[in-house]
Motif scaffolding. Structure first.
Motif, mmCIF file in Angstrom:
data_model
loop_
_atom_site.group_PDB
_atom_site.id
_atom_site.type_symbol
_atom_site.label_atom_id
_atom_site.label_comp_id
_atom_site.label_asym_id
_atom_site.label_seq_id
_atom_site.Cartn_x
_atom_site.Cartn_y
_atom_site.Cartn_z
ATOM 1 N N UNK A 28 5.338 -1.083 13.898
ATOM 2 C CA UNK A 28 6.518 -0.349 14.636
ATOM 3 C C UNK A 28 7.497 -0.140 13.393
ATOM 4 N N UNK A 29 8.183 0.964 13.424
ATOM 5 C CA UNK A 29 8.930 1.579 12.493
ATOM 6 C C UNK A 29 8.308 1.763 10.984
ATOM 7 N N UNK A 30 7.261 1.886 10.891
ATOM 8 C CA UNK A 30 6.681 2.201 9.505
ATOM 9 C C UNK A 30 6.545 3.487 9.331
ATOM 10 N N UNK A 36 4.678 2.885 1.316
ATOM 11 C CA UNK A 36 4.548 3.016 -0.201
ATOM 12 C C UNK A 36 5.534 1.891 -0.996
ATOM 13 N N UNK A 37 6.732 1.822 -0.688
ATOM 14 C CA UNK A 37 7.735 0.783 -1.075
ATOM 15 C C UNK A 37 6.939 -0.513 -1.059
ATOM 16 N N UNK A 38 6.386 -0.971 0.164
ATOM 17 C CA UNK A 38 5.906 -2.234 0.328
ATOM 18 C C UNK A 38 4.465 -2.440 -0.580
ATOM 19 N N UNK A 39 3.747 -1.444 -0.894
ATOM 20 C CA UNK A 39 2.758 -1.400 -1.834
ATOM 21 C C UNK A 39 3.057 -1.423 -3.242
ATOM 22 N N UNK A 115 -5.367 -7.876 3.238
ATOM 23 C CA UNK A 115 -3.715 -8.279 3.590
ATOM 24 C C UNK A 115 -3.446 -7.876 5.163
ATOM 25 N N UNK A 116 -2.495 -8.203 5.637
ATOM 26 C CA UNK A 116 -2.209 -7.865 7.352
ATOM 27 C C UNK A 116 -1.146 -6.700 7.228
ATOM 28 N N UNK A 117 -0.611 -6.213 6.170
ATOM 29 C CA UNK A 117 0.271 -5.085 5.868
ATOM 30 C C UNK A 117 0.698 -4.902 4.715
ATOM 31 N N UNK A 118 1.448 -3.977 4.310
ATOM 32 C CA UNK A 118 1.863 -3.518 2.964
ATOM 33 C C UNK A 118 2.810 -4.214 2.435
ATOM 34 N N UNK A 119 3.036 -5.497 2.949
ATOM 35 C CA UNK A 119 3.800 -6.438 2.098
ATOM 36 C C UNK A 119 3.082 -7.982 1.679
#
Length: 132
Positions: A28-30, A36-39, A115-119
């Motif tokens: 949610x909220x992505x 891109x910032x997280x990657x 991974x489980x998400x971009x962070x």
């Protein structure tokens, strides 16, 4: 001095994702900018930890396999990460399967992690490809 361990992080091009699609409700909220910032932050974290990290962002299949093959031919990777946007989204199952087979063919020596998400790419890499 030992060479840095190399990491290829594979994921979907954030600008191609429809974040309103219910398939992405787990994130949610992505937005493309947040992803891109997280990657980018994860690649910077891996680099700061001593890894030689590269990001490979693909489309949903038209050129994804070719892009991954090209990246794998550029150098030998110790570790390959396939992102949650591919591996955890049901409608991306066939793409995930294709990516795994391209990686298995092009980098059979590489450790695979997810991974489980971009962070949290750095955490996944450290689990399976620690720097000694």
């Amino acid at each position: 001095m030992n060479a840095k361990k190399s990491v290829l992080s594979i994921g979907l091009q954030p600008t191609l994702i429809d974040y309103a699609d219910p398939a992405y409700a787990a994130f949610p909220g992505m937005t493309a900018e947040k992803v891109q910032g997280g990657l980018d932050k994860d690649i910077a974290t891996l680099t700061a930890l001593g890894y030689d990290a590269k990001l490979c962002l693909t489309d949903f299949g038209a050129t994804a396999e070719a892009m991954i093959r090209t990246s794998l031919q550029e150098k030998r990777y110790d570790c390959v990460v396939i992102g949650a946007g591919v591996g955890t989204i049901g409608q991306n199952f066939l793409l995930f399967e294709k990516m795994l087979n391209v990686v298995h063919e092009g980098a059979p020596q590489a450790r695979l992690c997810f991974n489980t998400g971009p962070f949290d790419t750095a955490e996944a890499v450290k689990r399976w490809c620690p720097i000694e």
